[in-house]
Design an enzyme around this catalytic site. Structure first.
Site, PDB file in Angstrom:
ATOM      1  N   ILE A 282     -52.318  96.171 -20.403  1.00 40.49           N
ATOM      2  CA  ILE A 282     -52.306  95.099 -19.394  1.00 40.49           C
ATOM      3  C   ILE A 282     -53.367  94.061 -19.737  1.00 40.49           C
ATOM      4  CG2 ILE A 282     -52.671  94.589 -16.952  1.00 40.49           C
ATOM      5  CD1 ILE A 282     -51.836  97.658 -16.544  1.00 40.49           C
ATOM      6  N   ASP A 326     -35.720  59.339  -2.590  1.00 41.93           N
ATOM      7  CA  ASP A 326     -35.507  58.436  -1.460  1.00 41.93           C
ATOM      8  C   ASP A 326     -35.656  57.008  -1.977  1.00 41.93           C
ATOM      9  OD1 ASP A 326     -35.155  58.201   1.420  1.00 41.93           O
ATOM     10  OD2 ASP A 326     -37.139  57.302   1.401  1.00 41.93           O
ATOM     11  N   ASP A 633     -40.840  59.780   1.589  1.00 43.32           N
ATOM     12  CA  ASP A 633     -42.069  59.395   2.289  1.00 43.32           C
ATOM     13  C   ASP A 633     -41.964  59.511   3.800  1.00 43.32           C
ATOM     14  OD1 ASP A 633     -40.306  57.354   2.650  1.00 43.32           O
ATOM     15  OD2 ASP A 633     -41.602  55.757   1.903  1.00 43.32           O
ATOM     16  N   ASP A 637     -37.638  63.052   5.473  1.00 45.43           N
ATOM     17  CA  ASP A 637     -37.534  63.727   4.173  1.00 45.43           C
ATOM     18  C   ASP A 637     -38.144  65.126   4.187  1.00 45.43           C
ATOM     19  OD1 ASP A 637     -36.437  61.425   2.996  1.00 45.43           O
ATOM     20  OD2 ASP A 637     -38.414  60.565   2.731  1.00 45.43           O
TER      21      ASP A 637
END
Length: 893
Positions: A282, A326, A633, A637
């Site tokens: 590991i 957008d 914005d 949204d």
């Protein structure tokens, strides 16, 4: 209930209200009990303690915690304390990075009006908006924020800016008449006002129809809280890696015990050795290095104007296959601008950015001297006078105070050299007839310094053509015939096809002593011309869209605006092509996610959409296997931003709610910044692959050298502290330096990698095993050669094996810089890496030669002659396998 389809009387009756008197105090108390207070519910806020402990949920971290327990059981307390310290350090780093950016969803509450003007018991009172109830009668005027969802019952020149819900900054004219359409979009509900929206002009009165979580704002709040944040590709891959390492560790333990039984060794001793090897499998430093490298990526992205709120999102950007963007404020400037002027068959264009009053006028593509164009100057001057907007300079930026359309007309005049203060010295405004939604125009009566008076009118072109008698055509006044009206309509259609809204200007001279009313003033006008207004695309977005396309990333425009405007802007930006599809919100509302999924790949533009639609679009793309980045914005949204694989909000114009929901905030609101962020994200993932390759090759080398020794019945070449040193110090510093490696030249010309791609894809697994095998072999050779020369000095032989393993790793790290060959990149191209290697060598020399450290690290001083053997053997893996890679590349070509 569909209150927008009701008459005022029907709304009053259905809500058991009273327009004349309002509600009584008793009725208000009953309704508060029935509907609750008018406030948005808070999402459950994660406490600091929970956020800290959430850092331990990572599968690989859980594996390390198991390693800590095993180390304690074996009595290796130094190992246990060291691994535990690393796990806690990793948790602290992740906690502070997320805590610094994390804020509660209280931003929605800020948008609720603090006070409402409400009619109660026949008196108008100001009450906290949280006390509004359905059936309340409220009134509002310019500058007020609406406190609840309202059916408008009285409207005087009322305009409301609904960008928090629709994303569109242009105020909507409001009316009181019922609407025929059963399912209009929010932007088309002209007789409704919504919580959180802003009155920009006029005044009105309404009946509250919804409060709290039943409002449109409340529905969005609920969507945000229900939207599930998706697991990032990096998180999935690291979990996959953790599971692989667990399987490897268990198999090693079983194999070693089985070999011990076959060789007749003590079973308990072999079990302890097997568990030690399992711990060696590991890479203890991996989670911390991943966190540090992502944090360094965050720092670099801040310099690129992007703030990362959630660490794994940095890497997710690199896998993005679709950007749902957008339109308003993201791809466009969110600043209405006059770009075209049309007068009597002639067209001029004007450039400039936003509200900055600087620009050049052109005709037929060539700059003109604006002072020679008297009719154009007249139209621009009248546009400035018949106007209430103001533009103020704030620092380096110009800020609009007023209506965006009026702001556009004002700035156009300023670009021509006009100043309002100077004009008001030359012209006195005698009277004003304000704009209202019935007349669709505004007029003023002005008087110049010579005492001559004029009516100046601005308004919708179709309205002004109907009240005009003359028009200016090619510099002269002509009777406004049907033919000339058709010319005006052709000009309007032409401007509309370019996504321009049109505002007409007209005037007439009147007698100085004449007293006229509104109807007389706005009749018999001379039509001057049109000004074409648009929210223009950001100049850098087109190139960013093109570069994203070259990188295999599809850009989709999502907007609340009209289809024709969206299509025109999308065409200008290279998003909409000839075979692309366009879908409107009302069509989208009737489609299931399955139906949308079938066609979503071909859609370039979604117009007139609601928040629920945006969520549906994101989910449709995700079901097609896409990694979706959603930019925006507005509050509208936020749900889709949260549900997307990577949510991106705007830092300047973005609502606090959008920022809360996003993983990435663009400080400059610039779509082009996303391209830089994607490049950084791709590079970070490649760098993570580089150091995983480096760390695991080291671990494979450690495991194999120990396994070979057990198989050959040799003493163990390394003790646990050597393994831990290599895993943390030798691996840690160079691995971090690999994490800040510069991207290769073609990083933005490659297609996005498959989000289902495993961590060992593209030959990484072979590179890890082959390098680890050869490193293990040369380490065992060094150990056996020295042990043969010094049979009684096991610690010395183990020190030589330790030094060989470290040096082989530090030479191998330069091979990890390229997926092609060690010889294909300049080894000194990353000076951080060179520095890390030099420091690691110095630290190794210290633990070998400083006497107090020798008993802790089980080392002995190495003779100079044996250093030559160490360096010669350590160089073999990188040179041998690098040469093989080079030959393979040449054969492919």
């Amino acid at each position: 209930m569909k209150f927008h389809t009701f008459t005022v009387e029907e709304v009053e009756k259905s809500l058991n209200s009273n327009i004349q008197q309002g509600l009584t105090d008793d009725e208000v108390k009953k309704r508060v009990q029935q509907y609750g207070y008018n406030e948005l519910e808070k999402g459950e806020k994660q406490s600091a303690l929970l956020l800290f402990f959430s850092q331990f949920k990572d599968f690989l971290v859980i594996v390390l915690l198991v390693a800590v327990i095993l180390s304690v059981l074996l009595g290796e307390y130094i190992d246990a304390i060291t691994i535990l310290a690393i796990v806690i350090l990793n948790a602290i780093l992740g906690f502070f990075q997320e805590r610094k950016a994390e804020k509660a969803l209280e931003a929605l509450k800020k948008l609720s009006a603090p006070l409402g003007n409400v009619l109660r018991n026949g008196d108008w009172l100001k009450v906290p908006s949280k006390e509004l109830v359905p059936g309340d009668i409220i009134r509002f005027s310019s500058g007020d924020r609406i406190g609840a969802d309202v059916r408008i019952i009285d409207s005087i020149s009322l305009e409301i800016e609904e960008s928090p819900l629709t994303g569109e900054s242009i105020p909507v004219e409001k009316c009181t008449e019922p609407l025929l359409e059963k399912e209009p979009g929010i932007g088309d509900m002209k007789n409704m006002a919504f919580m959180g929206t802003l009155v920009t002009r006029g005044n009105g009165m309404g009946i509250v129809v919804a409060t709290g979580m039943d409002t449109e704002m409340g529905k969005i709040s609920d969507l945000i809280q229900r939207a599930q944040s998706v697991e990032t590709p990096l998180q999935r891959r690291l979990q996959q890696l953790g599971k692989i390492l667990i399987v490897v560790a268990l198999l090693l333990t079983i194999l070693v015990i089985a070999l011990g039984i076959i060789q007749g060794r003590d079973i308990y001793t072999m079990f302890l050795i097997g568990v030690s090897l399992a711990v060696a499998a590991i890479p203890e430093g991996l989670p911390a290095i991943v966190t540090v490298v992502l944090s360094l990526g965050v720092t670099r992205m801040i310099k690129q104007n992007a703030i990362v709120r959630k660490l794994p999102a940095v890497e997710t950007l690199g896998t993005a296959t679709v950007i749902c963007a957008d339109k308003t404020g993201t791809m466009t400037q969110n600043k209405m601008t006059v770009t075209h002027c049309w007068i009597g068959g002639e067209t001029w264009t004007v450039d400039g950015i936003g509200y900055t009053p600087q620009g050049t006028f052109y005709q037929n593509g060539s700059p003109i001297d604006i002072q020679k164009e008297q009719i154009l100057l007249l139209m621009l001057k009248y546009g400035m006078l018949c106007n209430h907007a103001n533009v103020k300079k704030k620092g380096e930026e110009y800020i609009l105070d007023g209506d965006p359309t009026e702001g556009a007309l004002l700035v156009a005049a300023m670009k021509a050299g006009f100043e309002r203060k100077q004009l008001l010295k030359e012209y006195k405004i005698i009277k004003e007839f304000p704009f209202d939604s019935n007349r669709k125009m505004m007029s003023i009566i002005i008087e110049n310094s010579n005492g001559r008076r004029f009516v100046v009118t601005k308004g919708a072109p179709d309205v002004l053509t109907n009240v005009s008698h003359l028009m200016i055509w090619k510099g002269k006044e002509e009777i406004l015939s049907e033919e000339l009206k058709n010319s005006i309509q052709t000009a309007i259609d032409n401007l509309a096809s370019q996504a321009l809204r049109t505002m007409a200007i007209a005037y007439k001279e009147i007698s100085p002593n004449q007293t006229i009313d509104e109807r007389e003033a706005e009749n018999g006008l001379t039509f001057i011309g049109l000004q074409g207004i648009i929210d223009p695309p950001r100049p850098e977005v087109k190139q960013a869209v093109e570069e994203c396309e070259n990188a295999g990333i599809k850009t989709v425009m999502i907007t609340g605006d009209h289809l024709i405007t969206a299509k025109a802007i999308a065409s200008q930006l290279g998003i909409y092509h000839e075979n692309s599809k366009l879908i409107e919100g009302k069509t989208l509302a009737t489609m299931s996610i399955e139906e949308l999924e079938e066609i979503v790949e071909d859609v370039a533009v979604f117009a007139r959409v609601s928040p629920e639609h945006k969520l549906k679009i994101v989910k449709a793309f995700q079901r097609r296997g896409h990694v979706v980045a959603m930019t925006g914005d507005g509050i509208n949204d936020a749900p889709a931003i949260k549900a997307a694989d990577i949510g991106i909000s705007m830092g300047i114009t973005g609502s606090d709610v959008a920022k809360e929901s996003s993983a990435l905030v663009l400080l400059d609101d610039n779509f082009a910044t996303i391209k830089s962020a994607i490049k950084e994200g791709r590079n970070i993932y490649e760098n993570i692959r580089k150091f995983i390759r480096y760390l695991l090759a080291s671990n494979v080398g450690e495991i194999l050298v120990m396994l070979f020794a057990i198989v050959l019945a040799l003493p163990l070449p390394l003790v646990p502290i050597h393994i831990l040193w290599v895993n943390l110090i030798t691996d840690g510093l160079p691995a971090m330096a690999l994490g800040v490696d510069e991207p290769e030249n073609d990083v933005m010309k490659r297609k996005p990698r498959n989000p289902k791609e495993g961590i060992f894809a593209r030959g990484l697994g072979w590179k890890i095993v082959s390098r680890g095998l050869v490193i293990g072999v040369v380490t065992l050779i060094a150990f056996t050669m020295v042990l043969n020369n010094y049979p009684n000095e096991l610690v010395y032989a183990q020190t030589v094996a330790f030094a060989t393993l470290v040096m082989a790793q530090l030479i191998h790290v330069f091979d990890c810089r390229s997926e092609r060959s060690v010889f294909s990149r300049n080894p000194f191209g990353n000076m951080y890496l060179v520095g890390a290697v030099v420091l690691s060598i110095m630290l190794m020399v210290l633990v070998i030669y400083v006497p107090p450290l020798q008993p802790i690290f089980h080392t002995a001083p190495i003779h100079l002659s044996d250093w030559l053997l160490i360096i010669a053997l350590a160089a073999i893996p990188t040179i041998l396998l690098g040469a093989i890679d080079l030959l393979r590349m040449k054969n492919k070509k």
